[in-house]
Design a protein around this motif. Structure first.
Motif, PDB file in Angstrom:
ATOM      1  N   VAL A   5      28.707  41.243  -2.475  1.00 57.27           N
ATOM      2  CA  VAL A   5      28.516  42.646  -2.835  1.00 57.27           C
ATOM      3  C   VAL A   5      27.211  43.109  -2.207  1.00 57.27           C
ATOM      4  N   VAL A   6      27.296  44.153  -1.381  1.00 53.52           N
ATOM      5  CA  VAL A   6      26.130  44.656  -0.669  1.00 53.52           C
ATOM      6  C   VAL A   6      26.134  46.171  -0.785  1.00 53.52           C
ATOM      7  N   ASP A   7      24.964  46.758  -1.058  1.00 52.90           N
ATOM      8  CA  ASP A   7      24.907  48.216  -1.114  1.00 52.90           C
ATOM      9  C   ASP A   7      24.908  48.796   0.301  1.00 52.90           C
ATOM     10  N   GLY A   8      25.112  50.096   0.404  1.00 52.41           N
ATOM     11  CA  GLY A   8      25.244  50.759   1.699  1.00 52.41           C
ATOM     12  C   GLY A   8      24.014  50.651   2.575  1.00 52.41           C
ATOM     13  N   LYS A   9      22.834  50.748   2.003  1.00 51.28           N
ATOM     14  CA  LYS A   9      21.601  50.673   2.784  1.00 51.28           C
ATOM     15  C   LYS A   9      21.432  49.293   3.405  1.00 51.28           C
ATOM     16  N   THR A  10      21.696  48.259   2.615  1.00 54.88           N
ATOM     17  CA  THR A  10      21.586  46.893   3.119  1.00 54.88           C
ATOM     18  C   THR A  10      22.621  46.640   4.206  1.00 54.88           C
ATOM     19  N   THR A  28      13.206  43.993   6.468  1.00 52.36           N
ATOM     20  CA  THR A  28      13.924  43.781   5.218  1.00 52.36           C
ATOM     21  C   THR A  28      13.348  42.568   4.510  1.00 52.36           C
TER      22      THR A  28
END
Length: 63
Positions: A5-10, A28
């Motif tokens: 699970v990764v957010d959009g920014k990452t 990062t």
């Protein structure tokens, strides 16, 4: 089965880094995962277990 699970920014940062050959101008920081004091907890549980075994053995010798 494995899921990431990764957010959009990452996800955008990862895509930028891979499209530039692994080099990216954006910095990062990986999140810290896990426990840093695992060995301390293991040592604590071992000491408690040893103390408990000592009490049980001492009690059996008296009886």
């Amino acid at each position: 089965m494995v899921a990431f699970v990764v957010d959009g920014k990452t996800a955008g940062t990862i895509n930028t880094a891979t499209s530039t050959g692994g080099r990216s101008n954006t910095s990062t920081v990986s999140p810290k995962t896990g426990e840093g004091n695992t060995m301390m907890m293991v040592a604590m549980f071992a000491a408690i277990g040893l103390a408990g075994m000592t009490v049980v053995v001492a009690g059996r010798k008296r009886a």
